[in-house]
Design an enzyme around this catalytic site. Structure first.
Site, PDB file in Angstrom:
ATOM      1  CD  GLN A   4      -2.565  -2.534   1.722  1.00 13.44           C
ATOM      2  OE1 GLN A   4      -2.186  -2.879   2.745  1.00 13.44           O
ATOM      3  NE2 GLN A   4      -2.686  -3.051   0.334  1.00 13.44           N
ATOM      4  CB  SER A  49      -0.644   0.117   1.704  1.00 13.52           C
ATOM      5  OG  SER A  49      -0.336  -0.056   2.618  1.00 13.52           O
ATOM      6  CG  ASN A  86     -17.523  26.042 -24.416  1.00  9.93           C
ATOM      7  OD1 ASN A  86     -18.509  26.041 -24.717  1.00  9.93           O
ATOM      8  ND2 ASN A  86     -15.697  25.254 -25.333  1.00  9.93           N
ATOM      9  CB  THR A 101     -41.783  22.411 -11.922  1.00 13.13           C
ATOM     10  OG1 THR A 101     -43.187  22.827 -12.700  1.00 13.13           O
ATOM     11  CG2 THR A 101     -42.625  23.517 -10.892  1.00 13.13           C
ATOM     12  CG  HIS A 102     -42.712  18.936 -15.033  1.00 13.19           C
ATOM     13  ND1 HIS A 102     -42.789  17.322 -14.514  1.00 13.19           N
ATOM     14  CD2 HIS A 102     -43.259  19.508 -14.017  1.00 13.19           C
ATOM     15  CE1 HIS A 102     -43.179  17.545 -13.817  1.00 13.19           C
ATOM     16  NE2 HIS A 102     -43.868  18.379 -13.472  1.00 13.19           N
ATOM     17  CB  SER A 134     -14.109  25.945 -29.185  1.00 11.56           C
ATOM     18  OG  SER A 134     -13.523  24.811 -30.549  1.00 11.56           O
TER      19      SER A 134
HETATM   20  N1  ARG Z   1      -1.463  -1.523   4.754  1.00 13.22           N
HETATM   21  C1  ARG Z   1      -2.550  -2.232   5.136  1.00 13.22           C
HETATM   22  C2  ARG Z   1      -3.719  -1.193   4.904  1.00 13.22           C
HETATM   23  O1  ARG Z   1      -3.092  -0.288   5.493  1.00 13.22           O
HETATM   24  C3  ARG Z   1      -2.076  -2.118   7.093  1.00 13.22           C
HETATM   25  C4  ARG Z   1      -2.851  -3.085   8.409  1.00 13.22           C
HETATM   26  C5  ARG Z   1      -2.165  -4.751   7.580  1.00 13.22           C
HETATM   27  N2  ARG Z   1      -2.006  -5.217   8.692  1.00 13.22           N
HETATM   28  C6  ARG Z   1      -1.840  -6.824   8.112  1.00 13.22           C
HETATM   29  N3  ARG Z   1      -1.972  -7.682   9.008  1.00 13.22           N
HETATM   30  N4  ARG Z   1      -0.769  -7.073   6.779  1.00 13.22           N
HETATM   31  O2  ARG Z   1      -4.204  -1.500   5.631  1.00 13.22           O
END
Ligand code: ARG
Length: 502
Positions: free
Chosen positions: A320, A25, A283, A153-154, A275
């Site tokens: 995540q 992540s 626009n 309206t409409h 344009s």
């Molecule tokens: N990168 C994870 C998240 O954003 C953090 C928690 C991860 N926990 C784990 N047990 N792998 O949710």
């Protein structure tokens, strides 16, 4: 094949680059990096206060933590997440003492806390920008409180309003959205820390002190709930969506009213584009995108709900995948609110054009029917029929909505057995859209009641801004408490004192 700090025990093999790339992540963790560092600092302070680690060890860890910057993520080999990267850096920089950084803490409660903290900042910004847009709308509505136009309206001419009154309606709608966001904020600002992986730990930390150092109002009581729950995402995204939808309806009006077919408003040139081939074009691109970007919180809400649906307790890595949707929705909404504020302020109205349409569009038809009822005792359903036939006749004969219709009105009324006699002035007054707006003072459309409605709305918007200021002040205060406590540990430890710093 690389290795990482968690795999050396249970998992024998190194880690495959493709797998790390897939599960990492990192790119989204940049959003919560500062929060992760703060949480770690607070945790170290709590560990020391409870007597689990010495002041020297706490100081050594805090020194590394306070030197970390989000940029480190891009300069380090890719890992599962920023939580692991921070711990790796602490181990590297503080040596053995760094090994206790995750005593009584897991990535699960840590990430839950970090997301809540980051979302808290976005909500504060969104609420501030939303209230600022609301105030611009109120200013504009005061400027245009007498600019009479047809209401629809409409999308068919219905009854007379003023452009100011319609803009005030947008501000009312947004005020409710802002209250929804404040409600959501209060449920976001709760601390999961201490829940650790899912059921707490044997390490006894002061959860309230931890929460205080990070600006949380209260702690989440149940550890399983603390790491599993993401309902605050649903609630926040729903509140963001509601505000984005309100903004998109305002934007739609800007697109519609600025088209030459309406020509009710002129959008400032700075908020328009032209344009590449049609030199005459202006626009309303900002309003168009504001309309489209409401799709962002909507799609985020649907995506998060789809991830959460049927997910077992407690932490699952699916969670995540939900987090980034919060950031994209927040950013899109924030930029929309900010840019619309400018466009609203610079917007100009074409009062003549609006009035002309209001005069031509039979928009006082219901006023006339009501007049027949109130003044002449014609039951409303009959009055409705008499005026309807009159309008139809006027349309067929191409007659103006004015004195010319009097004979048909009287004739159709007589056919239904009612005697209706109106002077030219009387009829002109009933049919006049400007007077019709004045007659609606009791619903805040004109005169003093408009001013009172606008002032009340303004003070509610300002109240929201003061709420925002108080919240920001409280967050700043907790931040300085955290910094102060960290500094005290780091300084005292230089002088060799060993007891816990409270
Ligand atoms: N990168 C994870 C998240 O954003 C953090 C928690 C991860 N926990 C784990 N047990 N792998 O949710």
């Amino acid at each position: 094949m690389a290795s990482d700090i968690y795999r050396e025990g249970r998992l024998g093999s190194g880690v495959l680059a493709d797998v790390v790339n897939y599960i990492s992540s990192y790119s989204d963790d940049v959003e919560i990096f500062d929060e992760i560092v703060k949480i770690n600092m607070a945790h170290v302070i709590a560990l020391h206060s409870a007597g689990y680690i010495s002041r020297e060890d706490a100081a050594a860890i805090l020194r590394v933590l306070s030197s970390l910057e989000p940029g480190m993520l891009s300069s380090m080999p890719k890992m599962e997440d920023a939580h692991m990267a921070v711990e790796a850096r602490v181990l590297e920089g503080a040596g053995t003492p760094g090994g206790n950084l995750n005593l009584g803490k897991s990535r699960n409660d840590q990430v839950a806390a970090a997301i809540r903290m980051r979302l808290r900042s976005y909500l504060v910004d969104i609420i501030g920008s939303g209230a600022a847009l609301g105030l611009r709308l109120i200013d504009k509505s005061r400027e245009l409180k007498e600019a009479v136009m047809p209401g629809f309206t409409h999308l068919q001419p219905a009854q007379p309003v003023t452009l100011g009154y319609l803009l005030l309606a947008h501000a009312e709608e947004m005020l409710r959205d802002l209250h929804r966001l404040v409600e959501a904020y209060n449920r976001v600002n709760l601390s999961p820390l201490g829940a650790a992986a899912m059921s707490g730990s044997t390490v006894r930390l002061n959860r309230h002190a931890l929460a205080n150092m990070l600006g949380f109002k209260e702690v989440l009581r149940n550890a399983v709930d603390a790491v599993s729950s993401r309902d605050y995402m649903i609630e926040s995204l729903a509140a963001m969506l509601s505000l984005a939808l309100s903004a998109s309806r305002l934007a739609e009006h800007m697109v519609l009213w600025s088209s030459p077919e309406f020509a009710y408003i002129e959008i400032p040139d700075e908020y328009a584009a032209t344009s590449s081939i049609m030199p005459h074009k202006k626009n309303p691109v900002v309003a168009e995108l504001a309309r489209a970007k409401a799709a962002s919180p909507l799609s985020s809400l649907v995506a998060v709900a789809a991830i959460l649906k049927s997910l077992p307790y407690s932490y699952n890595l699916d969670l995540q995948a939900a987090t980034p949707y919060l950031w994209s929705a927040s950013k899109d909404l924030l930029s929309t609110l900010n840019v619309l504020s400018g466009a609203v302020s610079g917007m100009r109205a074409n009062r003549d054009r609006m009035l002309r349409d209001a005069q031509a569009g039979f928009v006082t038809g219901s006023d006339l029917a009501e007049y027949l009822t109130v003044k002449f005792g014609v039951p409303f359903r009959a009055a409705h029929r008499i005026v309807g036939r009159t309008v139809r006749r006027a349309v067929d004969e191409g007659a103006q909505w004015g004195p010319a219709i009097r004979r048909w009105l009287e004739e159709y009324a007589a056919e239904e057995g009612y005697e209706v006699r109106l002077s030219d002035e009387e009829l002109a007054s009933v049919l006049d859209p400007v007077e019709a707006v004045r007659r609606r003072g009791h619903v805040g459309m004109s005169g003093e009641s408009f001013d009172a409605a606008a002032s009340e709305l303004e003070s509610k918007m300002r109240h929201i801004l003061s709420w925002r200021d108080v919240v920001m002040e409280e967050l700043k205060k907790s931040q300085s408490i955290l910094e102060e406590r960290a500094r005290a540990i780091m300084e005292v430890s230089r002088h060799g004192d060993k007891g816990p710093v409270q």
